[in-house]
Design an enzyme around this catalytic site. Structure first.
Site, PDB file in Angstrom:
ATOM      1  N   TYR A 146       1.088  -6.908   8.226  1.00 46.79           N
ATOM      2  CA  TYR A 146      -0.155  -7.678   8.101  1.00 46.79           C
ATOM      3  C   TYR A 146      -0.422  -8.562   9.313  1.00 46.79           C
ATOM      4  CZ  TYR A 146       0.167  -6.348   3.150  1.00 46.79           C
ATOM      5  OH  TYR A 146       0.266  -5.652   1.973  1.00 46.79           O
ATOM      6  N   LYS A 195      13.005   0.377   3.678  1.00 42.60           N
ATOM      7  CA  LYS A 195      12.778   1.819   3.784  1.00 42.60           C
ATOM      8  C   LYS A 195      13.611   2.282   4.975  1.00 42.60           C
ATOM      9  CE  LYS A 195      10.555   5.580   2.515  1.00 42.60           C
ATOM     10  NZ  LYS A 195      10.917   6.291   1.277  1.00 42.60           N
ATOM     11  N   ASP A 227      10.771   2.789  -2.582  1.00 40.19           N
ATOM     12  CA  ASP A 227      10.210   3.715  -3.581  1.00 40.19           C
ATOM     13  C   ASP A 227      11.068   3.720  -4.840  1.00 40.19           C
ATOM     14  OD1 ASP A 227      12.066   4.709  -1.794  1.00 40.19           O
ATOM     15  OD2 ASP A 227      11.213   6.719  -1.646  1.00 40.19           O
ATOM     16  N   ASP A 251       4.315  -7.609  -1.311  1.00 42.15           N
ATOM     17  CA  ASP A 251       2.950  -7.735  -1.838  1.00 42.15           C
ATOM     18  C   ASP A 251       2.787  -6.789  -3.028  1.00 42.15           C
ATOM     19  OD1 ASP A 251       0.278  -8.221  -2.117  1.00 42.15           O
ATOM     20  OD2 ASP A 251      -0.343  -7.251  -0.252  1.00 42.15           O
ATOM     21  N   ASP A 255       3.197  -7.734  -7.437  1.00 41.19           N
ATOM     22  CA  ASP A 255       2.132  -7.459  -8.414  1.00 41.19           C
ATOM     23  C   ASP A 255       2.648  -6.567  -9.539  1.00 41.19           C
ATOM     24  OD1 ASP A 255       0.276  -9.028  -7.219  1.00 41.19           O
ATOM     25  OD2 ASP A 255      -1.228  -7.464  -6.937  1.00 41.19           O
TER      26      ASP A 255
END
Ligand code: NAD
Length: 364
Positions: A146, A195, A227, A251, A255
């Site tokens: 970001y 990852k 994942d 992020d 959620d």
């Protein structure tokens, strides 16, 4: 002990929920003999209405001079509020982004805790959540994809877009240290999510987290690919304690984790910098649809205040007592309208706050 706390009620339901959280903090002061000095400051739409901008230097200075900030929520109804006629950099949410940056808040903490009394709201199968879950997503907030360089360009008639995922070892080390420190106050387990089978930034992440873990032999470390983590959160959330991860993975996973609790009005959050200082706020927004109607659930803000006691003021016993008071009030069957279920007693914002204070004061 004496502490300075800045209260930033914000917009919508913010003033109502912060008012109730302050009552609980006052209860803590009375019960344990502490003194909290409060200063109130404006942000978001409330600041636009008074000063024409969503965040003033005075609010930033007040926050910097405090031990911690307790914030309500920021923003209004984008379809009807005049705040959204302003250019994006002058809108309420710009104040939120700016204060996080000014205070160098690089670590975001979002707990996801399943209250046994609210199990019905959880979308997972009963056998999966039989033993409940109590996890905390710790997300790096100021680096990664970001914040890296980005560009969109046309070459030979083909549009191409590039985003850059950058982390240096210092950025990784400081969030890892926070993660292990926080795990020490919890169940002493860190799951570092990356990852590393694909990304260089993840391989560096893993190496630095390993190095930091050497200083915390009492905290168990495991690594998990992102994942797999996304699957494990819905397959067996009870396995997690602190989930430590970079900005974009955090992020998404935070959620997902909040969704499995099923109750938006119960979710607290904290953003920390390198010192003990933190900004504490509920995970939900300003709920303009119910503002001023005594309908908002103040528990997310009250639990954010409990996090403030624990992480910024080192008042662990007091934080436990606030969390216990919330549990007790739920066990007694009191609910705000958002978490109401059959056979329970529906109460408003004010009454919920008062019940929690009463319960706190009644604890042995
Ligand atoms: P929201 O979280 O404000 O509301 C979503 C739904 O949940 C609404 O129906 C609302 O009534 C309900 N709700 C939220 N908190 C509740 C509570 N404590 N008790 C009972 N019900 C509650 O999200 P939204 O409607 O998408 O956004 C409203 C405004 O809030 C927007 O301006 C948005 O930008 C802002 N926002 C701010 C923050 C923040 O301050 N950190 C976070 C998210 C959204």
């Amino acid at each position: 002990m004496e502490h300075k706390i800045v209260l930033i009620p914000g917009d919508g339901i913010g003033p109502e929920i912060v008012r109730e959280a302050k009552k609980v903090l006052d209860g803590v002061c009375g019960k344990y003999g502490h003194t909290f000095q409060y200063e109130e400051a404006l942000i978001g739409g409330a600041s636009i209405d008074t000063y024409g901008i969503p965040l003033t230097d005075d609010t930033i200075a007040a926050a910097k001079s405090a031990d911690a900030v307790l914030m309500g929520s920021v923003g209004g109804d984008a379809a009807t509020s005049p705040w959204y006629q302003l250019e994006p950099s002058k809108r309420p949410e710009a104040g939120l982004l700016k204060i996080r940056k000014e205070l160098n808040l690089f670590a975001n903490l979002r707990p996801a805790y399943l209250y046994s009394q609210l199990k019905e709201a959880c979308p997972l199968r009963p056998d999966i959540i039989e033993d409940g879950f109590d996890l905390l997503i710790m997300r790096e907030l100021t680096g990664g994809l970001y914040f890296g360089d980005r560009k969109t360009y046309e070459e030979n008639g083909v549009w191409t877009a590039v985003d850059t995922l950058v982390y240096n070892e210092q950025e990784i080390r400081r969030i890892a240290v926070k993660g292990f420190e926080i795990a020490r106050k919890r169940q002493k387990k860190v799951t570092s999510v990356d990852k590393a089978n694909v990304l260089d930034s993840s391989r560096l992440w893993r190496k630095v987290v390993e190095e930091v873990s050497a200083d915390y032999p009492d905290v168990k470390l495991e690594h998990m690919l992102v994942d797999n983590c996304a699957m494990q959160l819905v397959r067996d959330p009870g396995q997690f304690d602190v989930v430590l991860t970079e900005n974009m993975f955090g992020d998404i996973l935070s959620d997902e984790a909040s969704m499995i609790t099923g109750s938006i009005g119960m979710l607290s959050s904290a953003s920390l910098n390198e010192t003990k200082f933190g900004l504490y706020e509920p995970s939900h927004g300003s709920a303009p649809d119910i503002a001023g109607q005594d309908k908002a659930n103040p528990i997310a803000t009250i639990l954010s205040a409990a996090m403030m006691l624990r992480y910024s003021l080192d008042l662990d016993q007091e934080a436990d007592a606030v969390e216990q008071a919330v549990q007790n009030v739920l066990s007694q069957g009191y609910r705000t309208v958002d978490i109401m279920s059959e056979g329970c007693t529906c109460v408003g914002t004010r009454e919920m706050g008062e019940l929690i204070v009463k319960n706190l004061l009644a604890q042995a």
